[in-house]
Write a protein that holds these residues in place. Structure first.
Motif, mmCIF file in Angstrom:
data_model
loop_
_atom_site.group_PDB
_atom_site.id
_atom_site.type_symbol
_atom_site.label_atom_id
_atom_site.label_comp_id
_atom_site.label_asym_id
_atom_site.label_seq_id
_atom_site.Cartn_x
_atom_site.Cartn_y
_atom_site.Cartn_z
ATOM 1 N N SER E 84 0.819 -1.204 0.000
ATOM 2 C CA SER E 84 0.000 0.000 0.000
ATOM 3 C C SER E 84 0.861 1.266 0.000
ATOM 4 C CB SER E 84 -0.950 -0.012 1.193
ATOM 5 O OG SER E 84 -0.204 -0.024 2.386
ATOM 6 N N SER E 85 2.071 1.193 0.489
ATOM 7 C CA SER E 85 2.922 2.390 0.485
ATOM 8 C C SER E 85 3.443 2.724 -0.914
ATOM 9 C CB SER E 85 4.117 2.205 1.433
ATOM 10 O OG SER E 85 3.698 1.793 2.703
ATOM 11 N N TYR E 162 13.247 0.713 4.704
ATOM 12 C CA TYR E 162 14.092 1.373 5.704
ATOM 13 C C TYR E 162 15.379 0.569 5.846
ATOM 14 C CZ TYR E 162 12.387 -2.252 8.874
ATOM 15 O OH TYR E 162 12.081 -3.459 9.446
ATOM 16 N N PRO F 181 8.059 -12.241 6.368
ATOM 17 C CA PRO F 181 8.649 -12.473 7.691
ATOM 18 C C PRO F 181 9.159 -13.907 7.808
ATOM 19 C CG PRO F 181 6.268 -12.424 7.860
ATOM 20 C CD PRO F 181 6.598 -12.170 6.409
ATOM 21 N N LEU H 1 -1.114 -13.278 8.375
ATOM 22 C CA LEU H 1 -0.068 -14.212 8.013
ATOM 23 C C LEU H 1 -0.636 -15.626 7.972
ATOM 24 C CD1 LEU H 1 2.620 -12.510 10.218
ATOM 25 C CD2 LEU H 1 2.093 -12.092 7.829
ATOM 26 N N VAL H 8 -0.095 -8.260 11.021
ATOM 27 C CA VAL H 8 0.891 -7.239 11.360
ATOM 28 C C VAL H 8 0.730 -6.008 10.464
ATOM 29 C CG1 VAL H 8 3.334 -6.750 11.710
ATOM 30 C CG2 VAL H 8 2.476 -9.078 11.954
ATOM 31 N N TYR H 10 2.575 -2.334 9.470
ATOM 32 C CA TYR H 10 3.779 -1.496 9.561
ATOM 33 C C TYR H 10 3.315 -0.040 9.620
ATOM 34 C CZ TYR H 10 8.288 0.530 8.202
ATOM 35 O OH TYR H 10 9.443 1.270 8.163
ATOM 36 N N LYS H 14 2.024 5.783 7.935
ATOM 37 C CA LYS H 14 0.573 5.699 7.874
ATOM 38 C C LYS H 14 -0.007 6.642 8.933
ATOM 39 C CE LYS H 14 0.107 1.045 5.992
ATOM 40 N NZ LYS H 14 1.285 0.210 6.352
ATOM 41 N N THR H 36 3.427 -1.972 14.346
ATOM 42 C CA THR H 36 4.751 -1.491 14.731
ATOM 43 C C THR H 36 4.941 -0.040 14.303
ATOM 44 O OG1 THR H 36 5.795 -2.121 12.637
ATOM 45 C CG2 THR H 36 5.701 -3.797 14.355
ATOM 46 N N GLU H 92 10.928 -4.020 20.451
ATOM 47 C CA GLU H 92 10.078 -4.430 19.319
ATOM 48 C C GLU H 92 10.202 -5.937 19.104
ATOM 49 O OE1 GLU H 92 9.793 -1.804 15.641
ATOM 50 O OE2 GLU H 92 10.325 -3.666 14.653
ATOM 51 N N ASN H 190 15.187 -3.869 12.381
ATOM 52 C CA ASN H 190 14.037 -4.753 12.177
ATOM 53 C C ASN H 190 13.797 -5.664 13.375
ATOM 54 O OD1 ASN H 190 11.906 -6.151 11.176
ATOM 55 N ND2 ASN H 190 12.989 -7.068 9.445
HETATM 56 N N1 LIG Z 1 8.752 -3.071 11.946
HETATM 57 C C1 LIG Z 1 8.642 -3.851 10.840
HETATM 58 N N2 LIG Z 1 9.735 -4.169 10.131
HETATM 59 C C2 LIG Z 1 9.656 -4.952 9.041
HETATM 60 N N3 LIG Z 1 8.511 -5.441 8.538
HETATM 61 C C3 LIG Z 1 7.372 -5.130 9.210
HETATM 62 C C4 LIG Z 1 7.398 -4.333 10.379
HETATM 63 N N4 LIG Z 1 6.114 -4.188 10.820
HETATM 64 C C5 LIG Z 1 5.336 -4.879 9.930
HETATM 65 N N5 LIG Z 1 6.090 -5.459 8.974
HETATM 66 C C6 LIG Z 1 5.672 -6.267 7.810
HETATM 67 O O1 LIG Z 1 4.876 -5.387 7.008
HETATM 68 C C7 LIG Z 1 3.706 -6.099 6.569
HETATM 69 C C8 LIG Z 1 2.541 -5.154 6.607
HETATM 70 O O2 LIG Z 1 2.852 -4.036 5.799
HETATM 71 P P1 LIG Z 1 1.660 -3.011 5.469
HETATM 72 O O3 LIG Z 1 0.687 -3.758 4.608
HETATM 73 O O4 LIG Z 1 2.341 -1.855 4.771
HETATM 74 O O5 LIG Z 1 1.090 -2.631 6.825
HETATM 75 C C9 LIG Z 1 3.493 -7.256 7.527
HETATM 76 O O6 LIG Z 1 3.095 -8.381 6.839
HETATM 77 C C10 LIG Z 1 4.830 -7.482 8.169
HETATM 78 O O7 LIG Z 1 5.445 -8.622 7.605
#
Ligand SMILES: Nc1ncnc2c1ncn2[C@@H]1O[C@H](COP(=O)(O)O)[C@@H](O)[C@H]1O
Ligand SMILES: Nc1ncnc2c1ncn2[C@@H]1O[C@H](COP(=O)(O)O)[C@@H](O)[C@H]1O
Ligand SMILES: Nc1ncnc2c1ncn2[C@@H]1O[C@H](COP(=O)(O)O)[C@@H](O)[C@H]1O
Ligand SMILES: Nc1ncnc2c1ncn2[C@@H]1O[C@H](COP(=O)(O)O)[C@@H](O)[C@H]1O
Ligand SMILES: [Mg+2]
Ligand SMILES: [Mg+2]
Ligand SMILES: [Mg+2]
Ligand SMILES: [Mg+2]
Ligand SMILES: [Mg+2]
Ligand SMILES: [Mg+2]
Ligand SMILES: [Mg+2]
Ligand SMILES: [Mg+2]
Lengths: 220, 220, 220, 220, 220, 220, 220, 220
Positions: E84-85, E162, F181, H1, H8, H10, H14, H36, H92, H190
């Motif tokens: 989504s980013s 990142y 992951p 997952l 999860v 990220y 956002k 996170t 984390e 990470n």
């Molecule tokens: N701090 C983090 N560092 C790396 N990957 C992350 C982190 N937090 C979430 N994720 C991964 O980002 C995915 C979600 O990304 P999004 O759809 O952009 O929210 C999840 O499936 C995780 O595997």
């Protein structure tokens, strides 16, 4: 750290409250304390809650509890820097070394593009026991100083510069590749590390001398 | 290239046969010819098949057909280099400039770690109209020279060095970040480019002077 | 710097008060003064405390005390830039050269993706004695200009771009690797350095001509 | 790969025996076969053990079994390259595209430092349906071509160069940062990839045309 | 740019006033206009001073004067993105292609870590004439898509990520090294460039088809 | 290393004699011994002077003294690799894991550009307790595998590739930035490290199971 | 270099003949001479033409004319290295320091992955006046040693490693970022520089002690 | 997952509103949810609109709906970190692992410059089934820990540091080059990835143990 040496706090990224808490905890042990990377605003807040600290504004450092040190008993550390933007890092080095009980002499603004300034100091330069040479941009000063003197030179690259400087990378690589022997390098902007190392190199001589000072009156 | 200037061949990665073929094709047009990056063995093979070429072994260059040039009519280009390993690049620059009709003066082995050598040349340095300063390792020499002189300095980083030198990157970055104004930089090991540029800078003055030399006896 | 040349202050990271202090100190010596990297707000504060300064807003520069210069007596410096985002750097170069007594001609927005604009200038381009070519992104303009003209080209990479531009690295590397001879490079965004160098290259010819046009036997 | 397209072998780091084995295995399926990065010596050994292969020495490629292709039915792919050292990569692209059934037109040695050569081709350049532009050193050619034409440009950086070229990095970054729209980039020295992509872009039109050419006489 | 194509403004680093001025100047020539990298606030200010513009908020783009385009007459461009980013970059590509008269189909959030989503699209994927594949982090999506389809894939690395992502470098390098043939790459975050290129690749077929569509019923 | 684990010798840059000496010294302690990066020629010389060693030619490894291991008692380690050039690294991982007493299953040549091969293995992939995924070029395979399975994935970038691959950097960065992951990364070409780590992850379960298998019939 | 210190020749890239010539020229001045980076074959040729030289094969150094030095009068320099591949660099440091009149103690093969070896030396480590710590791969040893001792640590990164080591960059960056104060860094593989610097740090104390032990009132 | 594992999000980049929307959508499926990179301010806004979430301020994470997990049934994951600035990343990792049902033990502030702290934990360290080792600056801690323990070590470089740290690159390279076997690396900062991977490694054993824990009293 160790007997007689100060406790050190790296202030970057810590709040005034966090730094103050660490200082108070260390104070309990009666240590001398030194905090780096403290801007003026943060310093004021910390000093308001921990009495007795001294702020070194150019060095962006706070110190606490420096006991009297007999500065006569050691060689002199000379701190040179190339331009006025390098002064904060040079001061971090100088204040650290002073706080650890050393006599420090500063020569700021002696960059290689105006070589005459540096050359006019030639005789005076020969008097130090160790040098801290701070420079940004192309970082050529330690090479030139290293060629003029015979004692150890600690080179400190700074992040001063722009473009192909890449935040100090140019100066760092330049210093690591110096063709003058007797030069070593610490991290970009690491004035504290240079001051600390200069102090323990200078300390070296003291230790030797001590065993001797029992039957002489050397002022060294 | 252009009227009066030599045709140039970059020899790296070409066989002796390929270089000889290109030379013969150019020769047809009556051009002066200059080939760079030619090792001794390749040179011998080329000279065997193209008569009249001259080999400059330190510069690793072949030249052909240099017409007499009135060297009196221009300023002097000074070529300085830091260490003996930089000599091939410095020679590439010097021979190029000479082949383009310039008087060239060489000062090799004047690196910053032994500053006295360079300083003893101070007066002589003031006589040039343009400088080519060649250095590897930390590449500090152009900064120091730039601070001592008032005419344009062309800095040439070399790939001489090891480790954090990264094949000339350290010297290149150092030179780009020089704090001495009046300095510009060409590619790592690009002696030819520096010699060519020095020649057209020096040419500039000539053009001016020429219209004038008809009624003065300026030896400049 | 040297006789007849301006004193220069690098304004980045200095407060308005610091810049004003340096200017006042320099003023005492009667020098012409030039300060770079001064934004509009800082400029206003400095001008309020140092009378007589002129602000060049696109170049982000302050100048003081430019004495009348006989601009007729030198060749013309042409400043070209690729896109409108490169203008501040190009202006820094142009104002520096003008302040050092040179005639400057600007050709902005002549990037290689619209080659016809540049080509339509072909005849006019032949008239300069030295070129400053400013470009960001892929930095191809100096190569193309270098192929069209016979005098020295000073290439200035800018940090304009994004992504794989890496803050000007792409343009810098492109310019260093140019296959056009006669091109040298200064640091990313270093308009001042380019303007200064162009001035002393142009000066070369002037000095010759000037001292001569008076019908003397100057040995310069 | 897919229906009608050749099987491809990347020869680098494989022995002649290994390549020959892979070819024989593929041959069983009746595929057209193309092997890249095969030097002359290896080619000879492979051809000795697999009959019917053709060696393209400049492209360093082996091909097998090219069925007749009606080259009339597609647009033309133009392959341009800057210097003679880029020819092997340009040939890899050209032979790949030809082997996939395309008409290819080569314009080699049209680098930006001698712009007139490229400009003299302007009209002819407008006739292609897709361009492959190969360049080393500063890699400026695709930007210039991209500004002259209206169809897709595939830029291929080569590792030709030295010093700050960093084995093709300079050209790669230059091409990625091109300010000419309509340009995309493949890996350094990846002539094969460029030829393949040009073929499927050109194929696009073919597919359209084919269904049509049965009742029209479109010469496109 | 060229006949029939929009004029394009890169909004980054330009004020609302500057963008509005450029738009008004272009408008005089009756061009279609497209401005990229315009945030919501700046967009509002520009729209207030230039009537008739449309803001595409996810794409951060402003468009003006899109003339009716017969979207039936071309192939479909598919725009895929990983997470989504990456959507803003993908939208920049999609809106650009649509504004240039193409039918665009979006498949967002089809990253390789959840392969089933992508695989479930397999049949639909075969229908496009060109693909734009946008991905940050490790940038693996174009390789996977390239393996599933037979038409040209334009890979767009984004700066999403990142740490060792180094602002898109990881994705960029990944895409340049893809082992799937038929893939080329544009600059990090360069959605516009990808959309433009896709449009002229798609245009290719159109040109063919158009002359034909008068007497056939090709549904392509 | 530790009780029950082999002693390991890194053969790169050591002569056959040096390796043989080290092996004989270790043998005295009765250890299992494993030497990596041993080419065929060196292996022959070592085997001539140390009896009983086994050479694994694809893995370029020598092993000595493997005691019988009850392979039934552990989970299976699956080793996947993308292309045939990655096989040596994959074999280094596989032989290491086997030598440490693990059952290993190999799936070579399952790169992402031909996804169907990998997908056809989906069910079989679910049976492993840990995965070693080896890939060069863009290094996308671990991301894809990581999305298909639920157990730990050890990603091994290889130096296979050219150009913007930068000797494995592209694959390394890709793997570190994976959006799947459960994936972690070892050094470029470090098959040994991956095999060792997989073994101690797999060992984990064994330890649990062992104490238990005495009164259950767990088939794990 | 300077009074009492040896003349030093960097042998890399020089022929045996060139090195021998330089040595003979230096010999005329009666200097002690030290040549680094001399492989066995070259050494033999040089020794054949310059009598009296000693070859240190592990250090790859030649020395000539070492005058007797009273080693009792100084502190001890300890040279530690992590792995057996680092020994040549460690020996270069050790032989340099010895040749400059210092007592040197070697602790080789004390890498951090087998910490017990290093820890068992704890008491002995406290006896040195300066440390040279040589490590490749991740370069962690200087940080650990720096935490265990109170005297200056000179860190020497080596180019030992592969993959993401990038020829010593990983070790270099690690050492520059050490969190142990009292550590500085020299160039990758620069054993000579470390030995030289250690000697002048150690010299410091000696000079003090010596002048004092004679019962004088030296103001040094 | 996957089954039993949390969804999860990220949070970086956002808005609070976007995160809250995603959470509510996921909640519909009854999943455990973990977000996170949520700072305190954003957390408050999200918690205001989604009831039942828990904020972990040091870890900068939000969690929802953790079902009771029988923590007795698995091995312990130990999380170590070097300095106080590394704590957010370490947390984390720790919170992620706990949220996935694991027992976690924290050892913070055990950096290598004060080795005694780490060594005093030696016995306790042997009890874990997997380690997460978090460090910035030179990133030496995982090498040292890897040498002390026999189970898998997941190394997490952080961006803590300055200068030649290059935002975590120094620590990352150090960890990838570790000479301790059994160590693998995740992306800079990470913590989530490390916690997740540790959980599925630890899970391995659990699966075995679970079927058993019904008739034994294994405390593992
Ligand atoms: N701090 C983090 N560092 C790396 N990957 C992350 C982190 N937090 C979430 N994720 C991964 O980002 C995915 C979600 O990304 P999004 O759809 O952009 O929210 C999840 O499936 C995780 O595997
Ligand atoms: N400016 C500085 N640069 C490098 N290291 C520093 C600096 N200031 C403090 N340190 C080191 O950082 C350690 C304290 O870090 P911390 O526990 O994060 O406050 C001290 O032991 C010092 O060795
Ligand atoms: N924009 C600029 N880029 C590069 N160097 C500059 C610039 N402006 C001033 N300088 C140089 O910086 C020196 C002054 O630096 P400072 O003493 O820090 O003000 C001058 O001597 C100039 O050579
Ligand atoms: N010169 C080349 N550059 C890039 N990719 C190539 C090249 N030659 C072949 N390939 C690709 O490499 C694959 C074959 O690799 P391999 O199985 O190692 O022979 C083919 O499918 C092509 O896509
Ligand atoms: Mg010295
Ligand atoms: Mg000067
Ligand atoms: Mg030119
Ligand atoms: Mg175009
Ligand atoms: Mg494909
Ligand atoms: Mg997974
Ligand atoms: Mg210490
Ligand atoms: Mg271990």
């Amino acid at each position: 750290l160790r007997r007689g040496y100060p406790e050190v706090i790296y202030g970057e990224g810590k709040t005034a409250g966090q730094v103050a808490d660490i200082i108070r905890a260390m104070e309990a042990y009666g240590s001398n304390i030194l905090a780096t990377r403290i801007d003026a605003e943060k310093a004021e807040m910390i000093m308001a809650s921990v009495p007795g600290m001294v702020y070194h504004s150019e060095a962006r450092m706070l110190t606490l509890g420096k006991e009297p040190v007999n500065r006569q008993s050691r060689g002199v550390i000379q701190v040179l820097c190339a331009g006025s933007s390098d002064v904060p890092v040079a001061e971090e080095a100088a204040v650290t070394a002073e706080f650890m009980g050393n006599r420090v002499k500063r020569f700021f603004d002696v960059g290689v593009a105006g070589l005459h300034r540096l050359l006019s100091l030639w005789e005076e330069l020969q008097e130090a026991s160790v040098y801290i040479v701070v420079a940004g941009m192309e970082g050529a000063l330690p090479s030139v100083v290293g060629g003029l003197v015979e004692r150890p030179v600690i080179a400190v690259p700074t992040s001063v510069g722009y473009g192909a400087n890449f935040n100090g990378l140019a100066a760092l690589l330049g210093m690591l590749n110096t063709c003058a022997p007797g030069v070593s390098v610490v991290n970009i902007d690491n004035g504290f590390g240079a001051g600390y190392l200069a102090a323990i190199i200078n300390q070296n001589s003291v230790v030797e001398t001590v065993s001797v000072s029992q039957n002489t009156t050397s002022d060294q």
